[in-house]
Design a protein around this motif. Structure first.
Motif, PDB file in Angstrom:
ATOM      1  N   SER A  19      -5.377 -11.676  24.150  1.00 27.22           N
ATOM      2  CA  SER A  19      -4.821 -12.475  23.054  1.00 27.22           C
ATOM      3  C   SER A  19      -5.848 -13.450  22.486  1.00 27.22           C
ATOM      4  O   SER A  19      -6.025 -13.545  21.267  1.00 27.22           O
ATOM      5  CB  SER A  19      -3.591 -13.238  23.545  1.00 27.22           C
ATOM      6  OG  SER A  19      -3.050 -14.039  22.505  1.00 27.22           O
ATOM      7  N   PHE A  20      -6.550 -14.156  23.372  1.00 29.65           N
ATOM      8  CA  PHE A  20      -7.501 -15.157  22.890  1.00 29.65           C
ATOM      9  C   PHE A  20      -8.762 -14.526  22.305  1.00 29.65           C
ATOM     10  O   PHE A  20      -9.366 -15.079  21.385  1.00 29.65           O
ATOM     11  CB  PHE A  20      -7.852 -16.138  24.009  1.00 29.65           C
ATOM     12  CG  PHE A  20      -6.748 -17.120  24.294  1.00 29.65           C
ATOM     13  CD1 PHE A  20      -6.387 -18.065  23.346  1.00 29.65           C
ATOM     14  CD2 PHE A  20      -6.050 -17.085  25.493  1.00 29.65           C
ATOM     15  CE1 PHE A  20      -5.362 -18.972  23.581  1.00 29.65           C
ATOM     16  CE2 PHE A  20      -5.019 -17.985  25.735  1.00 29.65           C
ATOM     17  CZ  PHE A  20      -4.665 -18.925  24.778  1.00 29.65           C
ATOM     18  N   ASP A  23      -8.107 -13.918  18.877  1.00 33.88           N
ATOM     19  CA  ASP A  23      -8.137 -15.142  18.066  1.00 33.88           C
ATOM     20  C   ASP A  23      -9.561 -15.623  17.796  1.00 33.88           C
ATOM     21  O   ASP A  23      -9.756 -16.654  17.143  1.00 33.88           O
ATOM     22  CB  ASP A  23      -7.378 -16.267  18.780  1.00 33.88           C
ATOM     23  CG  ASP A  23      -5.873 -16.016  18.821  1.00 33.88           C
ATOM     24  OD1 ASP A  23      -5.379 -15.228  17.993  1.00 33.88           O
ATOM     25  OD2 ASP A  23      -5.195 -16.622  19.678  1.00 33.88           O
ATOM     26  N   TYR A  25     -11.924 -16.228  20.321  1.00 31.83           N
ATOM     27  CA  TYR A  25     -12.542 -16.927  21.445  1.00 31.83           C
ATOM     28  C   TYR A  25     -13.524 -16.004  22.172  1.00 31.83           C
ATOM     29  O   TYR A  25     -13.310 -14.787  22.256  1.00 31.83           O
ATOM     30  CB  TYR A  25     -11.487 -17.385  22.454  1.00 31.83           C
ATOM     31  CG  TYR A  25     -10.681 -18.592  22.049  1.00 31.83           C
ATOM     32  CD1 TYR A  25     -11.053 -19.875  22.447  1.00 31.83           C
ATOM     33  CD2 TYR A  25      -9.531 -18.460  21.272  1.00 31.83           C
ATOM     34  CE1 TYR A  25     -10.308 -20.984  22.088  1.00 31.83           C
ATOM     35  CE2 TYR A  25      -8.781 -19.566  20.901  1.00 31.83           C
ATOM     36  CZ  TYR A  25      -9.175 -20.820  21.313  1.00 31.83           C
ATOM     37  OH  TYR A  25      -8.433 -21.922  20.951  1.00 31.83           O
ATOM     38  N   LYS A 108      -1.053 -22.096  23.092  1.00 29.75           N
ATOM     39  CA  LYS A 108      -2.051 -22.162  22.018  1.00 29.75           C
ATOM     40  C   LYS A 108      -1.965 -23.477  21.250  1.00 29.75           C
ATOM     41  O   LYS A 108      -2.990 -24.044  20.852  1.00 29.75           O
ATOM     42  CB  LYS A 108      -1.881 -20.974  21.077  1.00 29.75           C
ATOM     43  CG  LYS A 108      -2.283 -19.644  21.702  1.00 29.75           C
ATOM     44  CD  LYS A 108      -2.189 -18.497  20.698  1.00 29.75           C
ATOM     45  CE  LYS A 108      -2.669 -17.191  21.332  1.00 29.75           C
ATOM     46  NZ  LYS A 108      -2.642 -16.062  20.372  1.00 29.75           N
ATOM     47  N   LYS A 112      -4.960 -26.192  21.001  1.00 31.78           N
ATOM     48  CA  LYS A 112      -5.442 -26.654  19.701  1.00 31.78           C
ATOM     49  C   LYS A 112      -5.510 -28.185  19.667  1.00 31.78           C
ATOM     50  O   LYS A 112      -6.484 -28.768  19.185  1.00 31.78           O
ATOM     51  CB  LYS A 112      -4.528 -26.144  18.591  1.00 31.78           C
ATOM     52  CG  LYS A 112      -4.970 -26.538  17.188  1.00 31.78           C
ATOM     53  CD  LYS A 112      -4.031 -25.955  16.140  1.00 31.78           C
ATOM     54  CE  LYS A 112      -4.465 -26.365  14.733  1.00 31.78           C
ATOM     55  NZ  LYS A 112      -3.545 -25.795  13.697  1.00 31.78           N
TER      56      LYS A 112
END
Length: 221
Positions: A19-20, A23, A25, A108, A112
């Motif tokens: 997932s990250f 995004d 990462y 998340k 953030k």
């Protein structure tokens, strides 16, 4: 952004990594305390997702060791939803605490917020030196200088106590005894000399780390 995930649940770890990574990462995965500490020693991470229970120790132990030299943001993940665990984690210096199962959206959002706060955290400046505690990096006249983890911890301790004399006993207790290692007073002198060689303009006439004969050292602004 570089993210380190220290989690022994393979399915959860790989799911978070997937997932990250999606995004944007740069994700590193580890499943043990030993591998987590090894990864963190290399530096460069912006945030850590840390499992409370690991096969070779606990997240509490890892957090305590990391906090002795770094202010990197840490979010602890745990299957044990107890008030005492949360209190212990926060006292050790984690930035947030989530009980499993948790919402990925909530995780998340908290990440953030923490990363935003990190970007707004002022750096420590003293003379030509700037210490970025979130990244564990030191700059002299704007150029990064390479310090060992021990040298970095010693520098931060001196600067945080600027204009106050620190005895060799205090330095030993803070920098070495926290690792449970026996050393003598000469160890302090040797490492002070190594640090001076990297940060002083003229090592023969140190302007920052001054010796207070018979007592210890003082960081002068």
């Amino acid at each position: 952004m570089k993210l380190l995930i220290v989690e022994d649940d393979t399915d959860l770890r790989e799911g978070l990594s997937f997932s990250f990574s999606g995004d944007g990462y740069d994700v590193t995965e580890t499943g043990t305390k030993k591998d987590g500490l090894r990864a963190l020693a290399k530096g460069g991470y912006d945030l850590v997702l840390l499992d409370c229970n690991l096969p070779d120790g606990t997240g509490f132990e890892l957090c305590k060791e990391v906090r002795s030299y770094s202010h990197i943001p840490i979010i602890m993940l745990t299957a044990r939803d107890t008030e005492m665990d949360e209190i212990k984690a926060l006292e050790l210096g984690v930035n947030d605490y989530l009980s499993k199962p948790f919402s990925l959206g909530v995780l998340k959002a908290r990440m953030k917020r923490i990363l935003q706060e990190k970007s707004e955290t002022p750096k420590i400046a003293s003379g030509p030196l700037t210490i970025d505690q979130s990244a564990c990096k030191v700059y002299k006249h704007g150029e990064e200088i390479q310090l060992s983890r021990l040298e970095y911890r010693l520098l931060v301790y001196l600067v945080e106590n600027r204009n106050h004399i620190l005895s060799k006993e205090q330095i030993l207790e803070k920098i070495w005894d926290s690792d449970g290692k026996y050393v003598d007073h000469n160890t302090v002198s040797v490492n002070i000399s190594r640090l001076r060689a990297k940060i002083e303009e003229d090592i023969s006439k140190p302007a920052r780390i001054r010796t207070v004969h018979g007592i210890g050292y003082i960081w002068k602004e």
